[in-house]
Design an enzyme around this catalytic site. Structure first.
Site, short mmCIF file in Angstrom:
data_model
loop_
_atom_site.label_atom_id
_atom_site.label_comp_id
_atom_site.label_asym_id
_atom_site.label_seq_id
_atom_site.Cartn_x
_atom_site.Cartn_y
_atom_site.Cartn_z
CD GLU A 101 -2.12 -1.87 0.50
OE1 GLU A 101 -1.87 -2.81 1.69
OE2 GLU A 101 -2.48 -2.41 -0.46
CG ASN B 100 -1.90 -4.72 -3.03
OD1 ASN B 100 -2.00 -5.33 -2.29
ND2 ASN B 100 -1.33 -3.78 -3.29
CG ASP C 134 -5.55 -4.03 -1.85
OD1 ASP C 134 -4.45 -4.84 -1.87
OD2 ASP C 134 -5.81 -3.91 -0.77
#
Ligand code: CA
Length: 712
Positions: free
Chosen positions: A198, A277, A322
């Protein structure tokens, strides 16, 4: 805190004597893990066996007597964060981890603490963690206990004493890497991945020699800036992966972190890893012009001794949501259309349940395991690729997707019972509106702290209106789904009052165990889903349970404590859960222990200044909060309280104090680092005014409901 330390030290010292008097015993080896079903009383690796089925052959606790299950012992965990670990039990000793990567060993019969090891993770590391400072457990091998620390170390501890035998830094600690996953050990190699996609990192899995701690190999899951890394992945990057990427994808790392799932087939000698991801999520930014971006969102099979690539299957080509494939991997032998098949099963975030041939990675079947999956219509059986729905890539306009980034299934482990032939999935329905940053990709700017996902989060905030909040809550669902992997159909399901419930375990006693986000730990009939037993855990449960047997007595163990990604970020505002104590709970038939009464929360507002901020300040503060603060302190200022809920914080009532925290980093040691690279003094003040506005509104609601209770 000081007194606590002293007590811990005394307990730990006393336990050394005990440990020397015969606790512990035989070495954990690959043969012992592979033969786990013949030593049913133990649980020596994360998923109990290398197949990671999370099925126990124990049946003394069963559908006929589970109503007599009661608390045998418990242990209060001082770490006030999400608790995700699966305890392991070998030779009568339980090894488990808590938040902030703290490891403890207990006498599994009675809960006596044998030792504690705190790796003293700097609290500022928490800012690098997308999803709370959690840890999912240890691995055992030989006479050592292995675990990863949030700040990226892999450590080997002496199983008898908890003393560090070796410690290796497995990541570049200047980058936002974290470790939350449990290591696995195959053929004397300790396997560990990491998280951080992230924020922006390049993913990989490393193998370390269990005895010496020397690195044996590393497999990068995405290409880097240079053509080669001198790593086990070089050939696969050159032959398979690099040509599926465009542009300067390495600048933000590319992603592909291996942060949770692994499984191993000793017969095929294949290690399976789940890959995460992209960094950023948005492919338009990550790899302009498209591309599958291998090995993002893939299951990759490797040779465990060398890290050599064997095959891959990509669940979400060109990942942009994601949609990780890091979810729990289960291996099983199934008879499909009359043929015995060695399969690999996964229910990744993207909402499709995959059954693969684990010898070669070929797709056998894939179907939607929750309702409402709208990013793809189906998986093309011939190509193995999803058929995407128009608009799902949110190129021009926002797309309300189900699942969202929290997934139809997240890290919470599923379970497979060979007795019922069913896979039990802790499923979620948490829709999410994906949209381009500022309306188009060119406005994306890399941030040195915090998230770099390349999409806009909703900044409008949550409504004050209780009816509207209720409607939002109703759109969030959690289900225990019993899935037939052969017919690819639901056999039964249990609907919860919201998402983000605990991981699963199935037993030969005909039971499935699951804790809920509202704090009930329950046993269900594995064949029908009928609830047979429940226990008030006094806190939301996210971890799976496990079971073991000592001296003829079967026990069920559960780490209880709410937290994790949904809880700290999006979830708190729309779905506040109990902030109860974190505990290790152990049950047996006829257990008579009682928990102390549930603590009553006392929460007071500070004296709120009466002069409100200007509308311009509130607007600026709303946006700045959403961009910088919300992923930890909660959307619209509503946190789950393990990270401070700023509406109740006295710091917001004083401009200088607030500035000293946000800009000057005065609370770095508690984990709140300076945001001065990202937030100007004017923005900091606007965030303060926004929080005060939220606090006034919440206080008004609280006062109104109190008044209503009195008069009503
Ligand atoms: Ca992710």
């Amino acid at each position: 805190m000081g007194a606590n330390r002293a007590i811990w030290a005394a307990v730990a010292a006393a336990s050394l004597v005990l440990a020397a008097c015969g606790q512990g015993g035989g070495k954990v080896t690959g043969e012992r893990i592979a033969a786990a079903d013949s030593k049913a009383g133990e649980w020596v690796t994360h998923g109990r066996t290398y197949s990671e089925q999370r099925f126990s052959p124990l049946d003394k606790i069963n559908a006929g007597n589970v109503q007599q299950l009661g608390l045998a012992w418990s242990f209060d965990l001082p770490e006030n964060r999400g608790i995700e670990a699966t305890p392991l039990v070998a030779d009568g000793v339980m090894y488990t981890t808590s938040a902030w990567s703290v490891v403890r060993a207990f006498d599994a019969r009675n809960g006596k603490l044998l030792w504690e090891h705190d790796p003293k993770v700097p609290r500022a590391t928490g800012v690098k963690a997308c999803c709370d400072s959690v840890n999912r457990g240890v691995a055992l091998w030989g006479n050592k206990v292995y675990y990863g620390t949030l700040d990226g170390r892999l450590e080997a501890l002496d199983a008898k004493t908890g003393k560090v035998v070796w410690s290796k830094v497995t990541v570049d600690q200047s980058k936002p890497y974290t470790i939350t996953g449990a290591p696995r050990v195959v053929k004397g190699k300790v396997l560990i991945g990491n998280g951080g996609a992230e924020l922006g990192v390049r993913g990989y899995l490393s193998a370390y020699d269990a005895e010496t701690g020397d690195m044996a190999w590393r497999f990068y899951t995405v290409p880097g800036e240079k053509e080669t890394d001198g790593a086990a992945s070089d050939k696969a990057m050159k032959d398979v992966a690099r040509k599926t990427w465009n542009g300067e994808f390495w600048k933000i790392g590319g992603g592909g972190t291996v942060w949770d799932s692994m499984a191993y087939d000793p017969e095929l000698d294949l290690l399976y890893i789940g890959v995460g991801n992209g960094s950023p999520w948005n492919r338009d930014i990550r790899s302009p012009g498209g591309g599958d971006n291998l090995f993002l969102s893939s299951i990759v099979a490797l040779k465990p001794e060398t890290g050599e690539y064997v095959w891959h299957y990509q669940t979400t080509p060109g990942e942009s949501w994601d949609y990780t494939a890091t979810q729990h991997i289960v291996l099983a032998d199934l008879t499909i259309e009359g043929q015995p098949r060695k399969v690999l099963m996964q229910a990744p975030k993207n909402g499709f349940f995959y059954v693969l041939d684990r010898a070669n990675g070929k797709l056998i079947s894939a179907e939607k395991y929750v309702a409402g999956v709208n990013w793809a219509t189906h998986i093309d059986k011939a190509t193995g690729r999803p058929v995407e729905a128009p608009g799902a890539r949110y190129e021009k306009t926002a797309h309300l997707s189900n699942p969202g980034p929290l997934g139809a299934h997240n890290w919470h482990p599923m379970a497979f019972s060979p007795k019922t032939g069913l896979v039990y999935i802790p499923a979620n329905e948490i829709p999410f509106p994906y949209m381009q940053p500022g309306g188009d990709v060119t406005s994306f700017k890399y941030r040195s702290k915090g998230w770099n996902v390349g999409i806009d989060f909703l900044v409008a905030g949550l409504p004050d209106d209780e009816a509207q909040l209720k409607a939002i809550r109703a759109s969030l669902k959690g289900r225990l789904v019993a899935w037939d992997p052969i017919t690819q159909k639901e056999k039964w399901s249990v609907e919860y009052d919201g998402p983000w419930n605990g991981g699963l375990m199935a037993t030969a006693g005909g039971l499935v165990f699951q804790g809920s986000a509202t704090g009930e730990f329950a046993a269900f009939d594995a064949g029908t889903g009928k609830k047979l037993w429940g226990f008030d855990a006094q806190t939301g449960v996210i971890a799976p349970s496990m079971t073991y047997e000592i001296d003829g007595e079967q026990y069920i163990a559960l780490m209880a404590g709410y937290g994790g990604g949904f809880a700290v970020s999006a979830g708190a505002g729309v779905d506040p859960r109990s902030e109860g104590p974190r505990r290790l709970l152990v049950f047996k038939l006829g257990g008579k222990q009682q928990l102390p009464a549930r603590p009553v929360s006392t929460r007071e507002f500070p004296d709120l200044p009466t002069t409100p901020g200007t509308p311009q300040q509130i607007a600026m503060g709303t946006a700045a909060y959403a961009a910088n603060c919300g992923v930890c302190h909660g959307a619209s200022g509503v946190s789950n309280f393990s990270i401070p809920d700023l509406r109740y914080s006295p710091a917001t009532t004083d401009k200088a104090v607030f500035k000293s925290i946000v800009i000057d980093g005065d609370r770095q040691e508690q984990g709140m680092v300076s945001f001065k690279e990202l937030v100007s003094e004017e923005e900091a003040e606007s965030i303060r005014q926004y929080l005060l506005d939220l606090a006034r509104r919440q206080k008004a609601r609280t006062d109104a409901s109190k008044a209503g209770t009195k008069t009503g």
